[in-house]
Design a protein around this motif. Structure first.
Motif, PDB file in Angstrom:
ATOM      1  N   VAL A  99      24.045  25.457  11.656  1.00 42.66           N
ATOM      2  CA  VAL A  99      23.141  25.988  10.638  1.00 42.66           C
ATOM      3  C   VAL A  99      22.141  24.912  10.201  1.00 42.66           C
ATOM      4  O   VAL A  99      20.936  25.178  10.081  1.00 42.66           O
ATOM      5  N   ALA A 100      22.635  23.679   9.983  1.00 43.51           N
ATOM      6  CA  ALA A 100      21.758  22.582   9.541  1.00 43.51           C
ATOM      7  C   ALA A 100      20.709  22.266  10.589  1.00 43.51           C
ATOM      8  O   ALA A 100      19.513  22.076  10.267  1.00 43.51           O
ATOM      9  N   THR A 101      21.106  22.216  11.870  1.00 43.17           N
ATOM     10  CA  THR A 101      20.155  21.922  12.946  1.00 43.17           C
ATOM     11  C   THR A 101      19.097  23.008  13.040  1.00 43.17           C
ATOM     12  O   THR A 101      17.893  22.742  13.210  1.00 43.17           O
ATOM     13  N   THR A 102      19.551  24.239  12.954  1.00 42.32           N
ATOM     14  CA  THR A 102      18.632  25.372  13.028  1.00 42.32           C
ATOM     15  C   THR A 102      17.629  25.332  11.870  1.00 42.32           C
ATOM     16  O   THR A 102      16.425  25.592  12.046  1.00 42.32           O
ATOM     17  N   GLU A 103      18.146  24.986  10.679  1.00 41.94           N
ATOM     18  CA  GLU A 103      17.273  24.910   9.494  1.00 41.94           C
ATOM     19  C   GLU A 103      16.195  23.843   9.694  1.00 41.94           C
ATOM     20  O   GLU A 103      15.035  24.049   9.327  1.00 41.94           O
ATOM     21  N   LYS A 104      16.557  22.702  10.273  1.00 41.88           N
ATOM     22  CA  LYS A 104      15.583  21.644  10.535  1.00 41.88           C
ATOM     23  C   LYS A 104      14.493  22.121  11.476  1.00 41.88           C
ATOM     24  O   LYS A 104      13.303  21.867  11.262  1.00 41.88           O
ATOM     25  N   ILE A 105      14.908  22.817  12.530  1.00 38.11           N
ATOM     26  CA  ILE A 105      13.932  23.314  13.508  1.00 38.11           C
ATOM     27  C   ILE A 105      12.988  24.309  12.850  1.00 38.11           C
ATOM     28  O   ILE A 105      11.755  24.268  13.047  1.00 38.11           O
ATOM     29  N   VAL A 106      13.551  25.246  12.069  1.00 43.15           N
ATOM     30  CA  VAL A 106      12.731  26.275  11.423  1.00 43.15           C
ATOM     31  C   VAL A 106      11.736  25.643  10.448  1.00 43.15           C
ATOM     32  O   VAL A 106      10.537  25.972  10.434  1.00 43.15           O
ATOM     33  N   ASN A 107      12.253  24.694   9.603  1.00 49.83           N
ATOM     34  CA  ASN A 107      11.367  24.046   8.622  1.00 49.83           C
ATOM     35  C   ASN A 107      10.286  23.234   9.315  1.00 49.83           C
ATOM     36  O   ASN A 107       9.120  23.216   8.866  1.00 49.83           O
ATOM     37  N   HIS A 108      10.652  22.505  10.371  1.00 47.97           N
ATOM     38  CA  HIS A 108       9.662  21.733  11.110  1.00 47.97           C
ATOM     39  C   HIS A 108       8.587  22.646  11.686  1.00 47.97           C
ATOM     40  O   HIS A 108       7.394  22.332  11.655  1.00 47.97           O
ATOM     41  N   THR A 109       9.016  23.797  12.216  1.00 45.11           N
ATOM     42  CA  THR A 109       8.060  24.739  12.810  1.00 45.11           C
ATOM     43  C   THR A 109       7.102  25.267  11.754  1.00 45.11           C
ATOM     44  O   THR A 109       5.880  25.317  11.954  1.00 45.11           O
ATOM     45  N   ARG A 110       7.687  25.644  10.579  1.00 47.79           N
ATOM     46  CA  ARG A 110       6.838  26.152   9.492  1.00 47.79           C
ATOM     47  C   ARG A 110       5.821  25.088   9.027  1.00 47.79           C
ATOM     48  O   ARG A 110       4.644  25.368   8.838  1.00 47.79           O
ATOM     49  N   ASP A 111       6.317  23.850   8.805  1.00 49.29           N
ATOM     50  CA  ASP A 111       5.431  22.771   8.308  1.00 49.29           C
ATOM     51  C   ASP A 111       4.350  22.438   9.327  1.00 49.29           C
ATOM     52  O   ASP A 111       3.172  22.238   8.961  1.00 49.29           O
TER      53      ASP A 111
END
Length: 575
Positions: free
Chosen positions: A113-125
């Motif tokens: 979940v944490a890794t996925t959250e990092k990827i999603v946030n990085h993509t959004r930013d």
């Protein structure tokens, strides 16, 4: 046995309760992690990716966008599914008793979940940054385009303000416009990474050109209009003043004007090459030189009327100082025949005469150069103003010397009058002593009397010399005055002691036949009176005995004596 059974039941209950509690905690953790995953799904990053696809990105920006798409596709295709599958597996396993396995699976789920959250946030930013930079670049295109249009318009409509610099300015502006076209193309194509690199240099160079365009008109105005006018004015003024006989010792004005003109021409060439910093320094230097030449010429213009005014004044001042010195020298010479001048008055007056001669010599020199029209007026003015100060000081000194010696004759008259009074006083003292008809005088009194008499004789000799020293005579007068006062006191003491002694010895006669002590004291007192002439000791001797025989008798007789003589002296005290 019952107790054992109860213990087993309790243990079993605890185990069952613990197992239930572990299951509830684990299930809650799984639900929370799935909620986090669902929140990531609800961010709709896929919609942001679709918006990004509409930016028409190219080059590095496109490659970056494609990597973001790929990363997020991997999240939606695999990572979200993997999280759900692992969560379902943990729910199944938690029903068993393999606690270690469940804990490991929960830890693995948290990590996913944490890794996925990092990827999603990085993509959004990253998508937000791409969108932001796309907007900034498009705004920069609009802003720069307007700026270049404004600069181009300014150069075209006000080219007369830039002189020969206009060619270099237009060339630089054309170069910036070419670079702008490249930036605009990269921006429109969506290659924002390369566009950003171009934008940094483009903005810096544009700002520099704007500053240069802002500075040049004032510099060009000075170099092309103001300085030529000032140099022409200086040249005309110099020619006119030279024809009027003005001299300028501290500046070769014609040469300096030519040098400034050369600097001006060279600086205009540098301005055409847009060497702004060099031109600014040269401009300041030229301005200082121009101001200096104006100051030099104005100084002489201001000095001329001041010189015209001061020269006659100094001429009259010199004549007055000379006359004053001449009269002072005559007076000092006359006084020196009769008086000793102790303060170098004659030498000082001669020194002042030499100073006046030097001032007059400098004055005549300046008069000559003025008549020859070779005078530097400011220098003449400075010298004559200094001469004015010197003459003022000389006259003050001469006045002081004259005042100091002017009273010598009056002092002499007063001194002779005082001497006459001293002679009268000492003669009066002598007559007063003689009138006492004493058998003799104490040696100490005689010595003091003759000391004072000799002082008066010496004073009389000194004051009647052909050449007298009034300062020394004044000192002698003060000494004689003090010594005469002391002699008068000694004379009064002598008179009072002698007359009181006589009265007390006459009064003692009434006791001599009956009192041997009084008789002996009377004889001793009489001897001191007639032979030693120590009247004070004689009085002391008889007064002491009488006070013992008849207490208070001495005081009564003494008071009676002072009342009869009307003396203001204090009554004596016996030992």
């Amino acid at each position: 046995m019952l107790q054992v059974l109860i213990g087993i039941v309790i243990i079993a209950a605890v185990i069952v309760g613990g197992l239930y509690l572990f299951q509830r905690i684990t299930i809650n953790q799984i639900n929370d992690l799935q909620d986090d995953k669902q929140r990531l799904v609800g961010l709709h990053v896929d919609a942001n990716l679709r918006d990004g696809a509409n930016l028409s990105l190219t080059g590095e920006s496109l490659q970056q966008f494609q990597r973001l798409q790929s990363d997020y596709q991997e999240v939606t295709d695999h990572r979200f599914t993997a999280i759900d599958e692992l969560a379902d597996s943990i729910r199944h396993d938690v029903r068993g008793v393999n606690f270690v396995k469940v804990r490991q699976e929960v830890s693995q789920l948290k990590e996913r979940v944490a890794t996925t959250e990092k990827i999603v946030n990085h993509t959004r930013d990253a998508l937000a940054d791409l969108k932001k930079i796309d907007q900034q670049h498009r705004q920069a295109v609009s802003k720069l385009e307007k700026k270049y249009q404004s600069l181009r318009k300014k150069l075209l409509s006000e080219n007369f303000k830039f002189g020969n610099s206009i060619d270099q300015l237009e060339e630089k502006l054309s170069g910036l416009e070419d670079e702008f076209d490249r930036f605009s193309t990269l921006t429109s194509e969506g290659d924002h990474a390369k566009a950003q690199t171009v934008l940094g240099g483009l903005e810096a160079n544009t700002n520099q050109l704007e500053k240069t365009i802002e500075l040049i008109p004032a510099l060009y105005q000075n170099l092309d209009v103001q300085y030529p006018e000032q140099l022409q004015e200086l040249q005309g003024g110099y020619t006119q003043l030279s024809n009027q006989g003005y001299q300028f010792i501290d500046a070769d004005i014609a040469t300096e004007i030519a040098n400034i003109e050369q600097q001006r021409t060279e600086t205009l060439t540098k301005l055409a090459q847009l060497e702004i910093e060099t031109v600014q320094k040269a401009n300041d230097n030229i301005q200082r030189q121009v101001d200096h030449l104006y100051d030099v010429m104005q100084k002489e213009l201001d000095a001329r009327p001041a010189v015209t005014k001061i020269m006659p004044e100094i001429g009259r001042f010199i004549v007055h100082a000379q006359n004053q010195n001449h009269e002072l020298m005559i007076e000092l010479d006359r006084l020196s025949q009769n008086y000793t001048l102790d303060h170098s008055e004659l030498e000082t007056a001669r020194g002042l005469s030499e100073q006046i001669k030097q001032v007059e010599k400098d004055y005549q020199t300046d008069l000559t150069v003025i008549h020859k029209h070779t005078a530097v007026d400011s220098q003449v003015l400075e010298r004559q103003q200094n001469a004015q100060k010197i003459l003022t000081q000389i006259e003050q000194q001469q006045t002081q010397i004259n005042d100091d010696v002017a009273g010598l004759q009056d002092d002499e008259r007063r001194a002779k009058a005082t001497l006459h009074r001293f002679a009268s006083e000492i003669h009066a003292i002598k007559r007063q002593v003689e009138s006492l008809n004493l058998p003799g005088l104490p040696q100490s009194y005689l010595d003091y009397f003759f000391v004072v008499s000799d002082e008066i004789k010496k004073l009389d000799t000194d004051i009647n010399r052909i050449k007298i020293n009034m300062e020394e005579i004044t000192k002698q007068l003060l000494i004689v005055q003090a010594d005469l006062e002391t002699l008068q006191e000694k004379t009064t003491d002598l008179r009072d002691s002698a007359q009181l002694a006589e009265r007390l010895m006459q009064y003692a006669n009434r006791f001599r036949e009956q009192n041997q002590t009084v008789d002996q004291a009377a004889k001793k007192a009489q001897k001191l009176f007639n032979e030693s002439h120590d009247y004070a000791a004689s009085l002391e001797t008889i007064a002491t005995v009488l006070d013992k025989v008849e207490p208070g008798s001495y005081k009564r007789l003494e008071d009676s004596y002072y009342q009869s003589t009307s003396s203001h002296r204090q009554p004596r005290k016996t030992k």
